[in-house]
Design a protein around this motif. Sequence first.
Motif, mmCIF file in Angstrom:
data_model
loop_
_atom_site.group_PDB
_atom_site.id
_atom_site.type_symbol
_atom_site.label_atom_id
_atom_site.label_comp_id
_atom_site.label_asym_id
_atom_site.label_seq_id
_atom_site.Cartn_x
_atom_site.Cartn_y
_atom_site.Cartn_z
ATOM 1 N N PRO A 151 0.949 -1.276 0.131
ATOM 2 C CA PRO A 151 -0.174 0.405 -0.196
ATOM 3 C C PRO A 151 0.837 1.273 -0.055
ATOM 4 C CG PRO A 151 0.053 -1.058 2.087
ATOM 5 C CD PRO A 151 0.430 -1.981 1.177
ATOM 6 N N CYS A 152 0.358 2.170 -0.467
ATOM 7 C CA CYS A 152 0.673 3.613 -0.088
ATOM 8 C C CYS A 152 1.526 4.657 0.858
ATOM 9 C CB CYS A 152 0.247 4.770 -1.030
ATOM 10 S SG CYS A 152 -0.488 4.241 -2.934
ATOM 11 N N LYS A 153 0.906 3.986 1.670
ATOM 12 C CA LYS A 153 1.715 4.505 3.472
ATOM 13 C C LYS A 153 2.849 3.564 3.261
ATOM 14 C CE LYS A 153 -2.335 5.721 5.886
ATOM 15 N NZ LYS A 153 -3.139 5.293 6.799
ATOM 16 N N LEU A 154 3.096 1.882 3.165
ATOM 17 C CA LEU A 154 4.104 1.641 2.932
ATOM 18 C C LEU A 154 5.354 1.839 2.142
ATOM 19 C CD1 LEU A 154 2.987 -2.095 4.791
ATOM 20 C CD2 LEU A 154 4.155 0.143 5.376
ATOM 21 N N GLN A 155 4.855 2.227 0.732
ATOM 22 C CA GLN A 155 5.795 2.321 -0.132
ATOM 23 C C GLN A 155 6.762 3.450 0.276
ATOM 24 O OE1 GLN A 155 4.031 3.003 -4.350
ATOM 25 N NE2 GLN A 155 3.113 1.182 -3.818
ATOM 26 N N ARG A 156 6.305 4.390 0.937
ATOM 27 C CA ARG A 156 7.001 5.778 1.636
ATOM 28 C C ARG A 156 8.281 5.308 2.207
ATOM 29 N NH1 ARG A 156 1.265 8.235 3.119
ATOM 30 N NH2 ARG A 156 0.264 8.820 1.483
ATOM 31 N N LEU A 157 8.324 3.767 3.181
ATOM 32 C CA LEU A 157 9.427 4.282 3.755
ATOM 33 C C LEU A 157 10.301 3.033 2.103
ATOM 34 C CD1 LEU A 157 8.151 1.674 6.126
ATOM 35 C CD2 LEU A 157 8.336 3.920 6.098
ATOM 36 N N PHE A 158 10.192 2.786 1.358
ATOM 37 C CA PHE A 158 10.821 2.457 -0.175
ATOM 38 C C PHE A 158 11.555 3.670 -1.089
ATOM 39 C CE2 PHE A 158 9.322 -1.173 2.574
ATOM 40 C CZ PHE A 158 10.400 -1.772 2.370
ATOM 41 N N SER A 159 11.250 4.630 -0.639
ATOM 42 C CA SER A 159 11.113 5.940 -2.149
ATOM 43 C C SER A 159 11.996 6.217 -2.227
ATOM 44 C CB SER A 159 9.927 7.511 -0.802
ATOM 45 O OG SER A 159 12.099 7.674 -0.414
ATOM 46 N N ARG A 160 13.101 6.306 -1.712
ATOM 47 C CA ARG A 160 14.681 6.461 -2.363
ATOM 48 C C ARG A 160 14.548 4.845 -3.498
ATOM 49 N NH1 ARG A 160 19.805 7.108 1.404
ATOM 50 N NH2 ARG A 160 20.628 7.366 -0.432
ATOM 51 N N ARG A 161 14.527 3.958 -3.104
ATOM 52 C CA ARG A 161 14.376 2.825 -3.894
ATOM 53 C C ARG A 161 13.338 3.233 -5.708
ATOM 54 N NH1 ARG A 161 16.863 -1.825 -2.695
ATOM 55 N NH2 ARG A 161 16.179 -3.051 -4.665
ATOM 56 N N LEU A 162 12.048 3.998 -4.969
ATOM 57 C CA LEU A 162 11.196 3.604 -5.859
ATOM 58 C C LEU A 162 11.843 5.133 -7.229
ATOM 59 C CD1 LEU A 162 7.987 3.185 -4.311
ATOM 60 C CD2 LEU A 162 8.922 1.418 -5.628
ATOM 61 N N VAL A 163 12.383 6.274 -6.309
ATOM 62 C CA VAL A 163 12.656 7.037 -7.350
ATOM 63 C C VAL A 163 13.715 7.097 -7.893
ATOM 64 C CG1 VAL A 163 14.365 9.101 -7.091
ATOM 65 C CG2 VAL A 163 11.921 9.266 -5.735
ATOM 66 N N ARG A 164 14.478 5.957 -7.871
ATOM 67 C CA ARG A 164 15.730 5.375 -8.683
ATOM 68 C C ARG A 164 15.158 4.083 -9.769
ATOM 69 N NH1 ARG A 164 18.666 0.783 -9.916
ATOM 70 N NH2 ARG A 164 20.342 1.370 -10.959
ATOM 71 N N TYR A 165 14.713 3.424 -8.938
ATOM 72 C CA TYR A 165 13.509 2.499 -10.196
ATOM 73 C C TYR A 165 12.661 3.299 -11.298
ATOM 74 C CZ TYR A 165 10.346 -1.521 -11.791
ATOM 75 O OH TYR A 165 9.316 -1.884 -12.206
ATOM 76 N N GLU A 166 11.813 4.206 -10.744
ATOM 77 C CA GLU A 166 10.915 4.976 -11.390
ATOM 78 C C GLU A 166 11.597 6.417 -12.221
ATOM 79 O OE1 GLU A 166 7.590 5.770 -9.299
ATOM 80 O OE2 GLU A 166 7.145 3.475 -9.426
ATOM 81 N N MET A 167 12.507 5.804 -12.582
ATOM 82 C CA MET A 167 13.712 6.682 -13.008
ATOM 83 C C MET A 167 13.786 8.289 -12.619
ATOM 84 S SD MET A 167 14.576 5.776 -17.083
ATOM 85 C CE MET A 167 15.944 7.056 -16.892
ATOM 86 N N ARG A 168 13.144 8.859 -11.526
ATOM 87 C CA ARG A 168 12.358 10.510 -11.295
ATOM 88 C C ARG A 168 13.556 11.090 -10.304
ATOM 89 N NH1 ARG A 168 6.812 10.333 -8.302
ATOM 90 N NH2 ARG A 168 6.078 8.567 -8.514
ATOM 91 N N ASP A 169 14.440 10.679 -11.074
ATOM 92 C CA ASP A 169 16.138 11.689 -10.955
ATOM 93 C C ASP A 169 16.295 11.942 -12.257
ATOM 94 O OD1 ASP A 169 16.520 9.235 -11.590
ATOM 95 O OD2 ASP A 169 18.471 9.101 -10.675
ATOM 96 N N VAL A 170 15.907 11.521 -13.133
ATOM 97 C CA VAL A 170 15.768 12.051 -14.719
ATOM 98 C C VAL A 170 14.661 12.419 -15.523
ATOM 99 C CG1 VAL A 170 18.276 10.960 -14.884
ATOM 100 C CG2 VAL A 170 16.397 10.144 -15.895
ATOM 101 N N ILE A 171 13.200 11.507 -15.231
ATOM 102 C CA ILE A 171 11.845 11.703 -16.423
ATOM 103 C C ILE A 171 11.208 12.779 -15.221
ATOM 104 C CG2 ILE A 171 10.204 10.862 -16.960
ATOM 105 C CD1 ILE A 171 12.182 9.490 -18.173
ATOM 106 N N ASN A 172 11.188 13.710 -16.200
ATOM 107 C CA ASN A 172 10.613 14.994 -16.027
ATOM 108 C C ASN A 172 9.149 16.217 -17.053
ATOM 109 O OD1 ASN A 172 11.801 16.952 -18.215
ATOM 110 N ND2 ASN A 172 13.540 17.204 -16.380
ATOM 111 N N GLU A 173 8.764 16.697 -16.602
ATOM 112 C CA GLU A 173 7.507 17.548 -17.835
ATOM 113 C C GLU A 173 8.236 18.299 -18.864
ATOM 114 O OE1 GLU A 173 4.194 18.936 -16.375
ATOM 115 O OE2 GLU A 173 3.763 17.464 -14.916
#
Length: 281
Positions: free
Chosen positions: A166-188
Amino acid sequence: MKPRTTPSSKPNVLSISIVVYRPDSQQLNSTLAGLSAACHAVYAKRPGQPIALSLIDNGGLPEGLECLEELRASGVTCTVITGQGNVGYGRGHNLAIQRSTSRYHLILNPDIDLAPDSLQQALDFLEAQPEVGLLTPWIGDEFGSQQFLCRRYPTLLDLFIRGFLPCKLQRLFSRRLVRYEMRDVINEIDVVWDPPIVSGCFMLFRTSVLKQLAGFDARYFLYFEDYDLSLRAHDFTRVVYVPSVRVLHHGGGAARKGVAHIRMFISSAYKFFNRFGWKWL
């Protein structure tokens, strides 16, 4: 299989395939309406260059779709491929890919709403960048927030967190998800070259590249066929994320669709990691 078609004598600049299985009629009509508007924009800039749509009916396609008839009336060649049963997502698209003789081929989900200029923007980019063989767009949800569907190579832990917690628990792994989902380079704003994995909800290929790849791997019934195809595409061409091409995606994750989808997800994940290599943590 029983294709029903409206013929066209000219070669197509663009072919499109949509696979459906017991689709939501309202959403499918919305997708087709958005596709119709996007095709009109292409015709305005590229008159005389036909577009072809293949709607692959894996079961439960409603009769008399108004927007399908509107597409036909506007000059889009429409084919309904039916009678093959539920052959799965990738094999369904392959039925259309095998027939395609177009310059470009769009793999599209039935839960996508396209911006009116999306196809025109995408074709303009591909024509300006001949080294690109696969384009992925900016993808938003129904509220207009960006979905980060470009991915780095996943670990089993990444998939479990993203797909089942669930979303609440996903926040505990936010750094992993940022990397996996390429949020460090993907933008508008920024074009991003060669993201490792892109979403199968909208994959615009040069058809020649898609033919070299022989389409989707038919061993995947549902899930991970786009991961597989993305990774194989890098062996033949460049892949690019283009945020000026915009679509909205109304899809959901496997865990929200019930036990059968969870089983298919696990089965496909096993096939994917067996082919490309297991990564645990």
